[in-house]
Each structure stands twice: as C-alpha cells, then as structure tokens.
Design a protein around this motif. Structure first.
Motif, PDB file in Angstrom:
ATOM      1  N   UNK A 204       0.138   3.523  -2.319  1.00 55.63           N
ATOM      2  CA  UNK A 204      -0.717   3.427  -1.129  1.00 55.63           C
ATOM      3  C   UNK A 204      -2.161   3.083  -1.483  1.00 55.63           C
ATOM      4  N   UNK A 205      -2.711   3.734  -2.502  1.00 54.82           N
ATOM      5  CA  UNK A 205      -4.095   3.489  -2.899  1.00 54.82           C
ATOM      6  C   UNK A 205      -4.291   2.070  -3.406  1.00 54.82           C
ATOM      7  N   UNK A 206      -3.306   1.572  -4.143  1.00 54.09           N
ATOM      8  CA  UNK A 206      -3.390   0.216  -4.675  1.00 54.09           C
ATOM      9  C   UNK A 206      -3.358  -0.812  -3.546  1.00 54.09           C
ATOM     10  N   UNK A 207      -2.464  -0.616  -2.585  1.00 55.34           N
ATOM     11  CA  UNK A 207      -2.354  -1.534  -1.447  1.00 55.34           C
ATOM     12  C   UNK A 207      -3.655  -1.539  -0.641  1.00 55.34           C
ATOM     13  N   UNK A 208      -4.240  -0.357  -0.426  1.00 50.71           N
ATOM     14  CA  UNK A 208      -5.514  -0.273   0.305  1.00 50.71           C
ATOM     15  C   UNK A 208      -6.619  -1.021  -0.439  1.00 50.71           C
ATOM     16  N   UNK A 209      -6.624  -0.916  -1.756  1.00 51.65           N
ATOM     17  CA  UNK A 209      -7.612  -1.624  -2.569  1.00 51.65           C
ATOM     18  C   UNK A 209      -7.481  -3.133  -2.390  1.00 51.65           C
ATOM     19  N   UNK A 210      -6.263  -3.628  -2.447  1.00 48.61           N
ATOM     20  CA  UNK A 210      -6.016  -5.071  -2.298  1.00 48.61           C
ATOM     21  C   UNK A 210      -6.385  -5.553  -0.897  1.00 48.61           C
ATOM     22  N   UNK A 211      -6.074  -4.738   0.114  1.00 53.03           N
ATOM     23  CA  UNK A 211      -6.368  -5.118   1.488  1.00 53.03           C
ATOM     24  C   UNK A 211      -7.863  -5.052   1.783  1.00 53.03           C
ATOM     25  N   UNK A 212      -8.536  -4.029   1.297  1.00 52.74           N
ATOM     26  CA  UNK A 212      -9.967  -3.868   1.572  1.00 52.74           C
ATOM     27  C   UNK A 212     -10.794  -5.016   1.012  1.00 52.74           C
ATOM     28  N   UNK A 213     -10.372  -5.550  -0.126  1.00 55.92           N
ATOM     29  CA  UNK A 213     -11.115  -6.621  -0.769  1.00 55.92           C
ATOM     30  C   UNK A 213     -10.557  -8.002  -0.422  1.00 55.92           C
ATOM     31  N   UNK A 214      -9.594  -8.049   0.481  1.00 57.45           N
ATOM     32  CA  UNK A 214      -9.039  -9.331   0.964  1.00 57.45           C
ATOM     33  C   UNK A 214      -8.570 -10.219  -0.188  1.00 57.45           C
ATOM     34  N   UNK A 215      -7.727  -9.678  -1.046  1.00 57.83           N
ATOM     35  CA  UNK A 215      -7.196 -10.463  -2.158  1.00 57.83           C
ATOM     36  C   UNK A 215      -6.385 -11.657  -1.652  1.00 57.83           C
ATOM     37  N   UNK A 216      -6.665 -12.814  -2.224  1.00 59.27           N
ATOM     38  CA  UNK A 216      -5.841 -13.989  -1.928  1.00 59.27           C
ATOM     39  C   UNK A 216      -4.466 -13.768  -2.541  1.00 59.27           C
ATOM     40  N   UNK A 217      -3.438 -14.054  -1.763  1.00 58.99           N
ATOM     41  CA  UNK A 217      -2.099 -13.676  -2.191  1.00 58.99           C
ATOM     42  C   UNK A 217      -1.079 -14.569  -1.514  1.00 58.99           C
ATOM     43  N   UNK A 218      -0.320 -15.312  -2.300  1.00 61.16           N
ATOM     44  CA  UNK A 218       0.696 -16.213  -1.753  1.00 61.16           C
ATOM     45  C   UNK A 218       2.112 -15.680  -1.949  1.00 61.16           C
ATOM     46  N   UNK A 219       2.284 -14.775  -2.872  1.00 60.86           N
ATOM     47  CA  UNK A 219       3.626 -14.348  -3.272  1.00 60.86           C
ATOM     48  C   UNK A 219       4.046 -13.026  -2.630  1.00 60.86           C
ATOM     49  N   UNK A 220       3.150 -12.055  -2.578  1.00 63.11           N
ATOM     50  CA  UNK A 220       3.526 -10.709  -2.170  1.00 63.11           C
ATOM     51  C   UNK A 220       3.175 -10.470  -0.707  1.00 63.11           C
ATOM     52  N   UNK A 221       4.012  -9.712  -0.039  1.00 62.20           N
ATOM     53  CA  UNK A 221       3.778  -9.335   1.353  1.00 62.20           C
ATOM     54  C   UNK A 221       3.284  -7.901   1.396  1.00 62.20           C
ATOM     55  N   UNK A 222       1.981  -7.746   1.585  1.00 64.43           N
ATOM     56  CA  UNK A 222       1.401  -6.411   1.632  1.00 64.43           C
ATOM     57  C   UNK A 222       1.727  -5.752   2.964  1.00 64.43           C
TER      58      UNK A 222
END
Length: 276
Positions: A204-222
């Motif tokens: 959960x903490x990792x996903x929030x980190x990725x979402x908060x910083x708007x990581x560009x992502x083509x492969x994974x569905x957060x």
C-alpha cells in the motif's frame, strides 16, 4: 519555481483571509488528488505566494498581485521546450523548474532506459543509498543512523538522477526519505524497476508513493483508491449465521455471535497492524 494549472487553481481560491486547507480542498471540487493539493501548497509557500502555518493558509501580497494578474490574463499551460509558463496578456513571465522525471519500468528494462547522468542501484537498501547520496553531495561528516544521514542530506546542496531496481522490496523508511528529497529538489529524476508485480501492487505504501509522484507507467496497472466493503461483508455473514442458528434452535446462538464478532475484529486488527 514550478507553477502549473493546479497551482493557479489554488491561488484563485485563496484570499488574504486565513482558511483551513482541508476545508478549501473539500469545498472547491478540485480535480487533482489531495496529495497533489498539499504538494502545490508547499510549492506556493516556498515561492512566497502564500503563508501556510498552524493549519491555516492565506495569500501574501506577492500572491495577491499574481492572482490579480491572472484574472486579466489568459494562461497557456501547454508544455514548452524550455519549461516556462507563459502568460498571454500582461508581459509577465515566471520561470519554473523542469518537472521532475519519475518513471516505472519492468526490472529487465530499467538499465536500457538510463543514460550516463543516472546513478544506478540494483537493490533498494536504505543505508547503502543514503551513503551513496552523501558521497555525491560531498558530505564528509559521519552519521551513525539513517535518520542522521537523511538530515545531513536535507541541508546539503546537490541534485541527482537516481535509478533503483527491484523497487517492490523498497522499505517504508526509504520511501519517506526519497519523497522528502524529491520535494526539496535534491532528486530531480527517479526511475524505478519492478520485477515482482504482485508484491509491488500489494504494498500500500509503495503504491501511494508511485501515485503521489505521478510516475509514468505503461506496463503496470496501479490500483485506484476505493472504499473497502469488507466490514459490511463481515456484518452480513455474521447476521446470516446468527439468524440460521436461532431458527434451528441452537441454544448457544447468542454466544456464538459474540465469539464470531471477536474473531473477525481480531483478524482485522492484526491486518491493519501489519500494514503500518
């Protein structure tokens, strides 16, 4: 100074009267996330456009002047090659820093996406990464704990592009340190690689980190933020079992229901503690 559309929206809803940021966000229907809202408030504060302290925020004289200019201006938020925000109307220009570059890749692809300006770390070990950052920042002072190393890095003047592989194993402490260093502008680019997708998305903490910083992502569905219906499901199950027990004439039905409630509450409690 980084000013984007969300920053301007916040400016237009502020005045010189103090308001509670939490109420401001809830009452104005902003389309961006709460985390983005507070990041933009911090940026506006650092730019001297607002005062934000003790849970209240208001415009400064500088912010008030900028807001009055925006009312009579058409703002073009299209991304420019030089990273400027331009105002069509009065000849006013605000330079902004280049948007932080944050990207998420599969572990096998990460190295191929890097150039010579990146520092590559194969595994997210907190003490090791902090030690590397201290060396790059030219910090010679010794620090025993990770917290002491982080404090030295906060006060140092450096910028770095960092790549970390196997990011699904990232400790919570390192996530906190990375996010703070990004906010301070110390890390201007962060590329991360993930090998075990299931493990990453269950953190959960990792996903929030990725979402908060708007990581560009083509492969994974957060996963998106959602309201959990699990407690309601438990109540329904307990209710059905209790009704069936009463109708079947089971004499200890009431005791059974209490024991079930205690059991399920205990399970939920331990699950919440594991996520902390």
């Amino acid at each position: 100074m980084r000013l984007d559309e969300s920053s301007f929206q916040i400016l237009q809803h502020l005045d010189q009267e103090e308001v509670v940021p939490h109420h401001l966000y809830r009452s104005n229907g902003f389309l961006f996330s709460r985390a983005t809202f507070y990041r933009r408030l911090e940026s506006l504060k650092q730019a001297g456009l607002i005062e934000w302290r003790v849970g209240k925020a208001r415009l400064t004289e500088k912010g008030l002047k900028l807001r009055s200019i925006l009312k009579d201006s058409k703002v073009d938020f299209k991304e420019k090659e030089k990273g400027d925000v331009s105002f069509i109307g009065p000849q006013v220009k605000e330079e902004k820093e280049k948007r932080g570059d944050f990207r998420l890749y599969e572990a096998d692809r990460l190295k191929s996406q890097l150039d010579d300006s990146f520092i590559y770390v194969d595994y997210p070990q907190t003490s090791f990464i902090l030690k590397i950052l201290m060396e790059l920042a030219g910090i010679e002072e010794k620090a025993k704990t990770n917290v002491e190393k982080f404090r030295l890095l906060k006060n140092a003047d450096f910028k770095i592009k960092l790549a970390i592989n196997h990011f699904e194993n990232c400790p919570k402490q390192l996530l906190v340190f990375l996010e703070e260093l990004i906010k301070l502008g110390r890390i201007e680019a962060l590329y991360v690689g993930v090998k075990n997708e299931r493990k990453a998305l269950s953190n959960k903490k990792l996903v929030e980190f990725l979402q908060n910083l708007d990581f560009e992502n083509e492969r994974f569905k957060l996963p998106k933020e959602s309201i959990t219906l699990y407690p309601l499901f438990l109540i329904a199950v307990i209710g059905i079992i209790l009704i069936l027990a009463l109708r079947s004439g089971y004499q200890h039905a009431s005791i059974l229901s209490v024991m079930m409630i205690v059991y399920f509450m205990r399970s939920m409690l331990f699950r919440e503690l594991r996520e902390l």
